[in-house]
Motif scaffolding. Sequence first.
Motif, PDB file in Angstrom:
ATOM      1  N   ALA A  70       0.825  -1.208   0.000  1.00 16.19           N
ATOM      2  CA  ALA A  70       0.000   0.000   0.000  1.00 16.19           C
ATOM      3  C   ALA A  70       0.854   1.250   0.000  1.00 16.19           C
ATOM      4  O   ALA A  70       0.551   2.225  -0.701  1.00 16.19           O
ATOM      5  N   GLN A  71       1.949   1.249   0.775  1.00 18.22           N
ATOM      6  CA  GLN A  71       2.815   2.416   0.806  1.00 18.22           C
ATOM      7  C   GLN A  71       3.498   2.647  -0.540  1.00 18.22           C
ATOM      8  O   GLN A  71       3.616   3.791  -0.998  1.00 18.22           O
ATOM      9  N   ALA A  72       3.955   1.572  -1.187  1.00 18.09           N
ATOM     10  CA  ALA A  72       4.593   1.716  -2.497  1.00 18.09           C
ATOM     11  C   ALA A  72       3.603   2.231  -3.537  1.00 18.09           C
ATOM     12  O   ALA A  72       3.930   3.117  -4.349  1.00 18.09           O
ATOM     13  N   ALA A  73       2.380   1.701  -3.521  1.00 17.52           N
ATOM     14  CA  ALA A  73       1.370   2.160  -4.482  1.00 17.52           C
ATOM     15  C   ALA A  73       0.978   3.608  -4.218  1.00 17.52           C
ATOM     16  O   ALA A  73       0.773   4.394  -5.154  1.00 17.52           O
ATOM     17  N   THR A  74       0.888   3.985  -2.942  1.00 16.19           N
ATOM     18  CA  THR A  74       0.546   5.371  -2.612  1.00 16.19           C
ATOM     19  C   THR A  74       1.642   6.326  -3.061  1.00 16.19           C
ATOM     20  O   THR A  74       1.366   7.398  -3.625  1.00 16.19           O
ATOM     21  N   LEU A  75       2.917   5.954  -2.830  1.00 19.69           N
ATOM     22  CA  LEU A  75       4.027   6.810  -3.242  1.00 19.69           C
ATOM     23  C   LEU A  75       4.079   6.949  -4.767  1.00 19.69           C
ATOM     24  O   LEU A  75       4.216   8.067  -5.294  1.00 19.69           O
ATOM     25  N   ALA A  76       3.938   5.821  -5.472  1.00 19.61           N
ATOM     26  CA  ALA A  76       3.959   5.886  -6.942  1.00 19.61           C
ATOM     27  C   ALA A  76       2.770   6.685  -7.468  1.00 19.61           C
ATOM     28  O   ALA A  76       2.908   7.470  -8.424  1.00 19.61           O
ATOM     29  N   GLY A  77       1.601   6.509  -6.866  1.00 15.73           N
ATOM     30  CA  GLY A  77       0.430   7.263  -7.309  1.00 15.73           C
ATOM     31  C   GLY A  77       0.566   8.739  -7.054  1.00 15.73           C
ATOM     32  O   GLY A  77       0.193   9.563  -7.898  1.00 15.73           O
ATOM     33  N   ALA A  78       1.120   9.115  -5.889  1.00 15.50           N
ATOM     34  CA  ALA A  78       1.314  10.543  -5.586  1.00 15.50           C
ATOM     35  C   ALA A  78       2.306  11.179  -6.556  1.00 15.50           C
ATOM     36  O   ALA A  78       2.100  12.306  -7.029  1.00 15.50           O
ATOM     37  N   LEU A  79       3.399  10.467  -6.879  1.00 15.01           N
ATOM     38  CA  LEU A  79       4.358  10.998  -7.839  1.00 15.01           C
ATOM     39  C   LEU A  79       3.740  11.140  -9.226  1.00 15.01           C
ATOM     40  O   LEU A  79       3.959  12.137  -9.919  1.00 15.01           O
ATOM     41  N   ALA A  80       2.938  10.146  -9.637  1.00 10.82           N
ATOM     42  CA  ALA A  80       2.297  10.226 -10.953  1.00 10.82           C
ATOM     43  C   ALA A  80       1.291  11.369 -11.015  1.00 10.82           C
ATOM     44  O   ALA A  80       1.204  12.081 -12.021  1.00 10.82           O
ATOM     45  N   VAL A  81       0.534  11.571  -9.937  1.00  8.86           N
ATOM     46  CA  VAL A  81      -0.422  12.684  -9.907  1.00  8.86           C
ATOM     47  C   VAL A  81       0.315  14.016  -9.951  1.00  8.86           C
ATOM     48  O   VAL A  81      -0.115  14.963 -10.632  1.00  8.86           O
ATOM     49  N   THR A  82       1.453  14.126  -9.236  1.00 14.57           N
ATOM     50  CA  THR A  82       2.229  15.369  -9.258  1.00 14.57           C
ATOM     51  C   THR A  82       2.735  15.677 -10.659  1.00 14.57           C
ATOM     52  O   THR A  82       2.629  16.812 -11.140  1.00 14.57           O
ATOM     53  N   VAL A  83       3.269  14.648 -11.329  1.00  7.97           N
ATOM     54  CA  VAL A  83       3.746  14.853 -12.702  1.00  7.97           C
ATOM     55  C   VAL A  83       2.592  15.205 -13.635  1.00  7.97           C
ATOM     56  O   VAL A  83       2.714  16.069 -14.510  1.00  7.97           O
ATOM     57  N   GLY A  84       1.446  14.544 -13.438  1.00  6.87           N
ATOM     58  CA  GLY A  84       0.295  14.841 -14.285  1.00  6.87           C
ATOM     59  C   GLY A  84      -0.232  16.242 -14.095  1.00  6.87           C
ATOM     60  O   GLY A  84      -0.547  16.941 -15.066  1.00  6.87           O
ATOM     61  N   VAL A  85      -0.320  16.692 -12.837  1.00 10.65           N
ATOM     62  CA  VAL A  85      -0.781  18.061 -12.577  1.00 10.65           C
ATOM     63  C   VAL A  85       0.198  19.073 -13.157  1.00 10.65           C
ATOM     64  O   VAL A  85      -0.202  20.098 -13.728  1.00 10.65           O
ATOM     65  N   TYR A  86       1.496  18.781 -13.031  1.00  8.40           N
ATOM     66  CA  TYR A  86       2.499  19.674 -13.621  1.00  8.40           C
ATOM     67  C   TYR A  86       2.348  19.733 -15.138  1.00  8.40           C
ATOM     68  O   TYR A  86       2.446  20.807 -15.749  1.00  8.40           O
ATOM     69  N   GLY A  87       2.111  18.567 -15.758  1.00  4.54           N
ATOM     70  CA  GLY A  87       1.949  18.555 -17.209  1.00  4.54           C
ATOM     71  C   GLY A  87       0.715  19.292 -17.681  1.00  4.54           C
ATOM     72  O   GLY A  87       0.695  19.844 -18.786  1.00  4.54           O
ATOM     73  N   ILE A  88      -0.333  19.323 -16.854  1.00  4.38           N
ATOM     74  CA  ILE A  88      -1.568  20.008 -17.243  1.00  4.38           C
ATOM     75  C   ILE A  88      -1.456  21.514 -17.030  1.00  4.38           C
ATOM     76  O   ILE A  88      -1.869  22.316 -17.873  1.00  4.38           O
TER      77      ILE A  88
END
Length: 356
Positions: free
Chosen positions: A230-248
Amino acid sequence: MTPRTLHPIAWWLWALALGAAALRTTNPFLLGLLVASAWLVVASRRPNAPWARSFGSFVKLGIAVIAVRVVLQALFGLRVPGHVLFSIPSVDLPEWAAGVTLGGPVTSESLAAAFDEGLQLAVLLACVGAANSLASPYRLLRSMPSVLYEVGVAVTVALSFAPQATVSAQRIREARRLRGRPSSGLRGVRGMAVPVLESALERSLVLAASMDSRGYGRRPPVSARRRRVAQAATLAGALAVTVGVYGILDEAAPGGIGYPMLLVGAVLLVTSFAYAGAQSVRTAYRPDPWRTPEWLVVASGACVLGALVVASTVGVDGLRPAFNPLTLPALPLVPALAILVGAAPAFTTPPVPVSR
């Protein structure tokens, strides 16, 4: 409609969408419409609670940010050619300080650009203040997923600092006025600063202590493997959301990276929340419902953000006006109408219950 309070996450999503839309434009008319939309919703749907009085404080903080940004531009900003208003005695700086100036001629074009940049940050502060005034921090904590509950306690204590500071400032101002001491101006601010900060911190610590005494942050019996996944999935998801928000939000980001990364991050976060919360022992008393008004609030904020993103992508004139030469910026009609949709929660949501 029957009076009721809306889900706090709906208000935060709406406010964050308006704040993200402000990053897509420097047009002062569009930024003013964003603040006006937030103000209208706050004025019509703000509950009668101590934590709901922080919108005005955030607006005043935004005005101070604009003033500081203009002063910094006049003293240290890049010298933009144009109509010179006045000159400040300049100092020659070494070569390693290239791009930084100290004094020199101040033009109207540079001050206008600095004003718009400060106004953009002031709009972000106003949107955060609107969320603080509309959403109860305690109900927001109660709506947090179980896997983020301990983090939610810390975030709630941090978010409650600004409302508590506003309440403390009002109480201390009344006490100083009754004692015949100055309560406004520079002398009043100097005499109120330390008591306000001390009282706000004390209230936040009392809130944290009361939560701890009631068992907040209790860990459920989760296996080590489930917790690591759960911690690994949460960390990867948070990083992906950060990159996605930056890209938008960033127009200079590589194309095609924003929405796919945002989708992947959202899927990972939802999966990790469900996986980690399957064995949670936490219960909720009278959970807040999520109904049609909540969807309308989120949709109004998403409409504003989507319209500004599309307008900046296709290159609509007037979103980022030029200031050399200095002219009155035009008002883009379609983005302006979309921003007015952000004020729809003032009319499409149920009224706030009035306590007797």
